[in-house]
Each structure stands twice: as structure tokens, then as C-alpha cells.
Design a protein around this motif. Structure first.
Motif, PDB file in Angstrom:
ATOM      1  N   ARG A  86     -11.240  38.193  58.901  1.00  0.00           N
ATOM      2  CA  ARG A  86     -10.510  38.874  59.451  1.00  0.00           C
ATOM      3  C   ARG A  86     -11.278  40.050  60.227  1.00  0.00           C
ATOM      4  O   ARG A  86     -10.728  40.620  61.478  1.00  0.00           O
ATOM      5  CB  ARG A  86      -9.225  39.260  58.693  1.00  0.00           C
ATOM      6  N   ILE A  87     -11.738  40.751  59.188  1.00  0.00           N
ATOM      7  CA  ILE A  87     -12.538  42.058  59.689  1.00  0.00           C
ATOM      8  C   ILE A  87     -13.487  41.533  60.924  1.00  0.00           C
ATOM      9  O   ILE A  87     -13.719  42.385  61.901  1.00  0.00           O
ATOM     10  CB  ILE A  87     -13.256  42.783  58.609  1.00  0.00           C
ATOM     11  N   TRP A  88     -14.375  40.577  60.782  1.00  0.00           N
ATOM     12  CA  TRP A  88     -15.045  40.148  61.563  1.00  0.00           C
ATOM     13  C   TRP A  88     -14.564  39.810  62.865  1.00  0.00           C
ATOM     14  O   TRP A  88     -14.962  40.262  64.107  1.00  0.00           O
ATOM     15  CB  TRP A  88     -16.009  38.739  61.066  1.00  0.00           C
ATOM     16  N   ARG A  89     -13.586  39.111  62.874  1.00  0.00           N
ATOM     17  CA  ARG A  89     -12.731  38.704  64.241  1.00  0.00           C
ATOM     18  C   ARG A  89     -12.230  40.108  64.756  1.00  0.00           C
ATOM     19  O   ARG A  89     -12.212  40.294  66.006  1.00  0.00           O
ATOM     20  CB  ARG A  89     -11.296  37.970  63.857  1.00  0.00           C
ATOM     21  N   ALA A  90     -11.946  41.121  64.189  1.00  0.00           N
ATOM     22  CA  ALA A  90     -11.251  42.296  64.562  1.00  0.00           C
ATOM     23  C   ALA A  90     -12.304  43.134  65.424  1.00  0.00           C
ATOM     24  O   ALA A  90     -11.925  43.638  66.473  1.00  0.00           O
ATOM     25  CB  ALA A  90     -10.753  43.114  63.747  1.00  0.00           C
ATOM     26  N   PHE A  91     -13.648  43.004  64.910  1.00  0.00           N
ATOM     27  CA  PHE A  91     -14.645  43.631  65.452  1.00  0.00           C
ATOM     28  C   PHE A  91     -15.558  42.712  66.298  1.00  0.00           C
ATOM     29  O   PHE A  91     -16.983  43.270  66.805  1.00  0.00           O
ATOM     30  CB  PHE A  91     -15.441  44.532  64.599  1.00  0.00           C
ATOM     31  N   CYS A  92     -15.146  41.495  66.397  1.00  0.00           N
ATOM     32  CA  CYS A  92     -15.838  40.444  67.302  1.00  0.00           C
ATOM     33  C   CYS A  92     -17.373  40.327  66.828  1.00  0.00           C
ATOM     34  O   CYS A  92     -18.555  40.264  67.358  1.00  0.00           O
ATOM     35  CB  CYS A  92     -16.124  40.940  68.783  1.00  0.00           C
ATOM     36  N   LEU A  93     -17.554  40.193  65.569  1.00  0.00           N
ATOM     37  CA  LEU A  93     -18.899  39.952  64.837  1.00  0.00           C
ATOM     38  C   LEU A  93     -18.633  38.390  64.586  1.00  0.00           C
ATOM     39  O   LEU A  93     -18.003  37.934  63.875  1.00  0.00           O
ATOM     40  CB  LEU A  93     -18.950  40.936  63.592  1.00  0.00           C
ATOM     41  N   LYS A  94     -20.191  37.729  65.047  1.00  0.00           N
ATOM     42  CA  LYS A  94     -20.287  36.518  64.660  1.00  0.00           C
ATOM     43  C   LYS A  94     -21.684  36.206  64.117  1.00  0.00           C
ATOM     44  O   LYS A  94     -22.382  35.726  65.047  1.00  0.00           O
ATOM     45  CB  LYS A  94     -19.875  35.617  66.067  1.00  0.00           C
ATOM     46  N   PRO A  95     -22.079  36.419  62.823  1.00  0.00           N
ATOM     47  CA  PRO A  95     -23.270  36.520  62.430  1.00  0.00           C
ATOM     48  C   PRO A  95     -24.178  35.020  62.562  1.00  0.00           C
ATOM     49  O   PRO A  95     -25.070  34.824  62.673  1.00  0.00           O
ATOM     50  CB  PRO A  95     -23.401  36.877  61.089  1.00  0.00           C
ATOM     51  N   HIS A  96     -23.146  34.019  62.661  1.00  0.00           N
ATOM     52  CA  HIS A  96     -23.931  32.567  62.794  1.00  0.00           C
ATOM     53  C   HIS A  96     -24.181  32.235  63.957  1.00  0.00           C
ATOM     54  O   HIS A  96     -24.905  31.296  64.471  1.00  0.00           O
ATOM     55  CB  HIS A  96     -22.740  31.671  62.369  1.00  0.00           C
ATOM     56  N   ARG A  97     -23.860  33.079  65.180  1.00  0.00           N
ATOM     57  CA  ARG A  97     -24.552  32.799  66.504  1.00  0.00           C
ATOM     58  C   ARG A  97     -25.388  33.773  66.766  1.00  0.00           C
ATOM     59  O   ARG A  97     -25.699  34.802  66.673  1.00  0.00           O
ATOM     60  CB  ARG A  97     -22.926  33.071  67.514  1.00  0.00           C
ATOM     61  N   TYR A  98     -26.207  33.145  67.976  1.00  0.00           N
ATOM     62  CA  TYR A  98     -27.211  34.005  68.638  1.00  0.00           C
ATOM     63  C   TYR A  98     -27.581  33.397  69.956  1.00  0.00           C
ATOM     64  O   TYR A  98     -27.273  32.127  70.265  1.00  0.00           O
ATOM     65  CB  TYR A  98     -28.658  33.841  67.595  1.00  0.00           C
ATOM     66  N   GLU A  99     -28.145  34.145  70.579  1.00  0.00           N
ATOM     67  CA  GLU A  99     -28.523  33.824  71.869  1.00  0.00           C
ATOM     68  C   GLU A  99     -30.008  34.213  72.279  1.00  0.00           C
ATOM     69  O   GLU A  99     -30.500  35.040  71.521  1.00  0.00           O
ATOM     70  CB  GLU A  99     -27.790  34.736  73.097  1.00  0.00           C
ATOM     71  N   THR A 100     -30.706  33.408  72.999  1.00  0.00           N
ATOM     72  CA  THR A 100     -32.171  33.749  73.448  1.00  0.00           C
ATOM     73  C   THR A 100     -32.273  34.514  74.728  1.00  0.00           C
ATOM     74  O   THR A 100     -31.528  34.391  75.784  1.00  0.00           O
ATOM     75  CB  THR A 100     -32.992  32.415  73.613  1.00  0.00           C
ATOM     76  N   PHE A 101     -33.245  34.968  74.975  1.00  0.00           N
ATOM     77  CA  PHE A 101     -33.586  35.841  76.082  1.00  0.00           C
ATOM     78  C   PHE A 101     -35.105  36.000  76.395  1.00  0.00           C
ATOM     79  O   PHE A 101     -35.899  35.763  75.376  1.00  0.00           O
ATOM     80  CB  PHE A 101     -32.744  37.179  76.315  1.00  0.00           C
ATOM     81  N   LYS A 102     -35.353  36.060  77.778  1.00  0.00           N
ATOM     82  CA  LYS A 102     -36.802  36.396  78.008  1.00  0.00           C
ATOM     83  C   LYS A 102     -36.812  37.245  79.194  1.00  0.00           C
ATOM     84  O   LYS A 102     -36.289  36.664  80.043  1.00  0.00           O
ATOM     85  CB  LYS A 102     -37.674  34.959  77.917  1.00  0.00           C
ATOM     86  N   LEU A 103     -37.810  38.168  79.075  1.00  0.00           N
ATOM     87  CA  LEU A 103     -37.922  39.147  80.156  1.00  0.00           C
ATOM     88  C   LEU A 103     -39.130  38.996  80.773  1.00  0.00           C
ATOM     89  O   LEU A 103     -40.252  39.113  80.067  1.00  0.00           O
ATOM     90  CB  LEU A 103     -37.487  40.580  79.773  1.00  0.00           C
ATOM     91  N   SER A 104     -39.370  39.023  82.118  1.00  0.00           N
ATOM     92  CA  SER A 104     -40.778  38.888  82.586  1.00  0.00           C
ATOM     93  C   SER A 104     -41.412  40.392  82.453  1.00  0.00           C
ATOM     94  O   SER A 104     -40.946  41.618  82.837  1.00  0.00           O
ATOM     95  CB  SER A 104     -40.759  38.551  84.118  1.00  0.00           C
ATOM     96  N   ARG A 105     -42.782  40.274  82.207  1.00  0.00           N
ATOM     97  CA  ARG A 105     -43.589  41.435  82.080  1.00  0.00           C
ATOM     98  C   ARG A 105     -44.422  41.661  83.288  1.00  0.00           C
ATOM     99  O   ARG A 105     -45.415  42.263  83.230  1.00  0.00           O
ATOM    100  CB  ARG A 105     -44.498  41.465  80.858  1.00  0.00           C
ATOM    101  N   ASP A 106     -44.243  40.731  84.241  1.00  0.00           N
ATOM    102  CA  ASP A 106     -45.102  40.908  85.388  1.00  0.00           C
ATOM    103  C   ASP A 106     -44.946  42.122  86.184  1.00  0.00           C
ATOM    104  O   ASP A 106     -43.807  42.612  86.424  1.00  0.00           O
ATOM    105  CB  ASP A 106     -44.674  39.408  86.498  1.00  0.00           C
ATOM    106  N   PRO A 107     -46.084  42.757  86.181  1.00  0.00           N
ATOM    107  CA  PRO A 107     -46.124  44.116  86.997  1.00  0.00           C
ATOM    108  C   PRO A 107     -45.665  43.930  88.389  1.00  0.00           C
ATOM    109  O   PRO A 107     -45.265  44.735  88.826  1.00  0.00           O
ATOM    110  CB  PRO A 107     -47.631  44.513  86.838  1.00  0.00           C
ATOM    111  N   LEU A 108     -45.660  42.767  89.141  1.00  0.00           N
ATOM    112  CA  LEU A 108     -45.094  42.680  90.440  1.00  0.00           C
ATOM    113  C   LEU A 108     -43.915  41.784  90.517  1.00  0.00           C
ATOM    114  O   LEU A 108     -43.723  41.221  91.506  1.00  0.00           O
ATOM    115  CB  LEU A 108     -46.393  41.791  91.101  1.00  0.00           C
ATOM    116  N   PHE A 109     -43.040  41.945  89.395  1.00  0.00           N
ATOM    117  CA  PHE A 109     -41.895  41.179  89.258  1.00  0.00           C
ATOM    118  C   PHE A 109     -40.906  41.259  90.248  1.00  0.00           C
ATOM    119  O   PHE A 109     -40.654  40.502  91.113  1.00  0.00           O
ATOM    120  CB  PHE A 109     -41.165  41.551  87.893  1.00  0.00           C
ATOM    121  N   ILE A 110     -40.721  42.660  90.805  1.00  0.00           N
ATOM    122  CA  ILE A 110     -39.803  43.191  91.856  1.00  0.00           C
ATOM    123  C   ILE A 110     -40.372  42.452  93.271  1.00  0.00           C
ATOM    124  O   ILE A 110     -39.607  41.801  93.968  1.00  0.00           O
ATOM    125  CB  ILE A 110     -39.591  44.669  91.883  1.00  0.00           C
ATOM    126  N   GLU A 111     -41.677  42.427  93.544  1.00  0.00           N
ATOM    127  CA  GLU A 111     -42.213  41.986  94.720  1.00  0.00           C
ATOM    128  C   GLU A 111     -41.975  40.808  94.840  1.00  0.00           C
ATOM    129  O   GLU A 111     -41.825  39.996  95.852  1.00  0.00           O
ATOM    130  CB  GLU A 111     -43.683  42.706  94.931  1.00  0.00           C
TER     131      GLU A 111
END
Length: 357
Positions: A131-156
Motif C-alpha cells: 500500500r505504501i509503494w502504491r501511494a508513492f508510485c514506487l515499483k522496485p521490480h520494474r526498470y527502464e533502459t536508456f542510452k544517450l548519444s555522446r557524439d559532439p556533433l549530435f545536434i548538427e
């Protein structure tokens, strides 16, 4: 003899009368509330408590109770009062301890907390932790992946490639080119059982490997058509051969803009020399770790879903034939992917995500 007549309730207001009648007629009203409304309506008609009790099949005490409640509080007096319920057994300190431990610590024997391990750690029940986890939207069993580009010319590079998609140059063709390497020819150890009414298709989890192949593909951004060729090896030699195929299928007199990732076979001296002899070929490299900018990756996902993942192939040749057949069927009615976001919108999304994490 006791007098069973009681003081008549004053005539209800029009608003109260409508509310009482609505409670009586409404099918979703609880039976208890509907009975109370009938009691008040009958009492205001000049009947005694005893007469109303006999008519409605209740007791004189019940009629008197709700008559007095209506005299004091009107229609609100007929509603059930909120019940106090049991006192809280979990204090704010317990809640804070669970939240802090969830966010700032790990169990000794696992990578994340479970309701049972947290309950044992904090001396609470698993249901309380849940109940406490649901109230604070905590879900330790779940995870998401991410990857950010480190390319110095990313914007261009983002602006360059998205510009090709949204505003392609005139008298030119834009091709998204890449390889889907190491596609395995897998054959199930036992025959696949076909789908039956009420039963899904069934297959064994184990399989035999019969070699691999690599698919080189070029997606025409404007038409959705795909040029593809399978090779057993994945080297700069095969990539140059595939570039020769592209050069043959593109109409003469058009510039060719190739969207490529940063894989090593795309940047060898052999490929560089080939491009140098063909100045109408222009290369646009995606930022590192940003393959999602190459639209052919989306086509590869469709190929995997529709042909490869559940396919059963007894040889590499059978796998290559299945891919070739899929290409032929797809190119009968190709559909281009619609690129919706501008470069500014993409960069703003990346900025918001970076700020959030």
C-alpha cells in the motif's frame, strides 16, 4: 391508551421534495435510503408514526428516528454518517522509513526490494508495504533502459538527417542504409504444432542452428521501397558490393543521399574510394548511439516480427529465401514511414529527458 399521533413534519421545500422523490424512484439508491425517504414523505402527508411504520413494514422507533433527523438536518440527515473505523496502526515514521529504504538502499541478497523483503526489514506486513509503494508510485521490480548519444556533433547531425526526411532535396533520392547482421537460421527440435480452436501455436523452446546470414538493406524514404541483399559475411567488401547494387537501381541524373550509422565497414578506405569516384553520392552519418534516426531500423523490426522471430529454417539458404520472398511481397505495396517530429522537437525531448534523469 397511548397516543400514537406525533407532531407533523413541516411541509418540505420544493427542493427537498424533489430530492426525496428522486431517492425513491432511482434504481441505484440503496434500499435503506429509499425507505427513509418514503418515511418522510408519508409522515409529511399527516400520518402518525405508527401508521407509517405499519404501512412500510418497519418499527415506530425507526420512523421516529428518521423524522427527528429530517427535522434537524433536512435531507442530509437521512444519509449515513461516516463511520470512524479502526485507528491507524502505521504511523508517518513507518511510512517514511519504507520510502527512504526503498529509494536509498538495497537488500543484502538481491538487486531490488520485494514487498516481503521490505516487510521483513521494517517489521511490517507485505500488504502494508504494498500500500505504501502504491501511494508513492514506487515499483522496485520494474526498470527502464536508456542510452544517450555522446557524439559532439549530435545536434548538427540530428538537424542534417531530419532535414533530409522533412525537406528532401530536389532531383535526389534519400536512402536509409544499414545491415541486419548475424540473422540465425533456426530450426525447432520437433515439428511446430499448428494453431487449433482454443489452442495457440506450440513449439519447442530448443532449436538447431544452421548458420547465419546478414541482410544489407536500403530504404527509399520517399516511396518506402526497400532494396535488399543477403551475404554470408559482413565486411567492407560486401558493403561495397551492395553500394554497386544501389548505384544500378537509382535512376541516372539523381543525387543519392545515404543515411548511415558509424559502423566500421562504412568508413574503410575501400568505401571512401568508391564514394570519391561518385560525387553524386552524399553520406550522412547518424550520431553515435542514435540508430533510431535511421528509418531502415524500423523496417528491420517489421521484418523480424513478421518473418524471422517465429520462422523455422532448416538451412541458411532457406532463411535467405524467406527474406527474399518477404522483400518481394513488401515491395508490391510499399509504405513510407511518416517522420513527424522536427529537429527542434527531438532536441527539446532529449533536453527534458536529461533534466528528468
Amino acid at each position: 391508551m397511548a397516543n400514537h399521533h406525533t407532531r407533523q413534519i413541516p411541509e418540505p421545500s420544493d427542493e427537498q421534495l424533489q430530492e426525496l422523490q428522486r431517492w425513491v424512484r432511482r434504481t441505484t439508491t440503496s434500499q435503506a435510503l429509499a425507505l427513509r425517504a418514503r418515511i418522510i414523505l408519508e409522515t409529511t402527508a399527516g400520518k402518525s408514526d405508527m401508521e407509517v411504520a405499519d404501512e412500510l413494514g418497519t418499527t415506530r422507533a425507526t420512523v421516529g428516528k428518521w423524522r427527528r433527523r429530517f427535522l434537524g438536518d433536512g435531507c442530509d440527515g437521512l444519509l449515513d454518517e461516516p463511520r470512524p473505523g479502526a485507528p491507524r496502526t502505521v504511523g508517518d515514521e513507518d511510512v517514511e522509513r519504507v520510502v527512504v529504504k526503498t529509494l536509498e538502499s538495497l537488500p543484502r541478497d538481491a538487486t531490488h526490494w520485494s514487498t516481503r523483503s521490505m516487510a521483513k526489514e521494517c517489521g511490517l506486513s507485505a500488504a502494508t508495504v504494498s500500500r505504501i509503494w502504491r501511494a508513492f508510485c514506487l515499483k522496485p521490480h520494474r526498470y527502464e533502459t536508456f542510452k544517450l548519444s555522446r557524439d559532439p556533433l549530435f545536434i548538427e547531425k540530428v538537424r542534417d538527417i531530419v532535414g533530409l526526411y522533412l525537406h528532401p532535396p530536389e532531383r535526389a533520392v534519400v536512402l536509409c542504409v544499414d545491415e541486419k547482421s548475424q540473422i540465425q537460421a533456426l530450426d525447432r527440435m520437433q515439428p511446430v504444432l499448428p494453431m487449433r480452436p482454443g489452442l495457440p501455436e506450440r513449439r519447442t523452446h530448443d532449436y538447431r542452428r544452421h548458420g547465419t546470414t546478414s541482410l544489407f538493406a536500403a530504404l527509399n524514404v520517399a516511396t518506402g521501397e526497400v532494396v535488399g541483399k543477403c551475404y554470408r559475411r559482413h565486411r567492407a567488401v560486401e558493403f561495397r558490393k551492395f553500394l554497386n547494387i544501389i548505384a544500378k537501381v537509382v535512376p541516372e541524373g539523381l543525387d543519392v543521399h545515404l543515411v548511415l550509422d558509424n559502423y566500421g565497414t562504412h568508413k574503410t578506405a575501400m568505401v571512401h574510394d568508391w564514394l570519391a569516384r561518385r560525387p553524386h553520392f552524399h553520406v550522412h552519418f547518424t550520431p553515435t548511439s542514435a540508430s533510431w534516426l535511421n528509418q531502415v531500423e524500423r523496417w528491420f523490426a517489421s521484418l523480424t516480427e513478421k518473418q524471422i522471430r517465429r520462422g523455422s529454417h532448416r538451412s541458411t539458404g532457406a532463411l535467405e529465401k524467406a527474406i527474399k520472398d518477404y522483400l518481394a511481397v513488401y515491395n508490391e505495396e510499399p509504405q513510407p514511414f511518416i517522420w513527424a517530429k522536427s529537429a527542434d522537437q527531438i532536441l527539446e525531448s532529449v533536453k527534458r529527458y536529461c533534466e528528468r534523469i
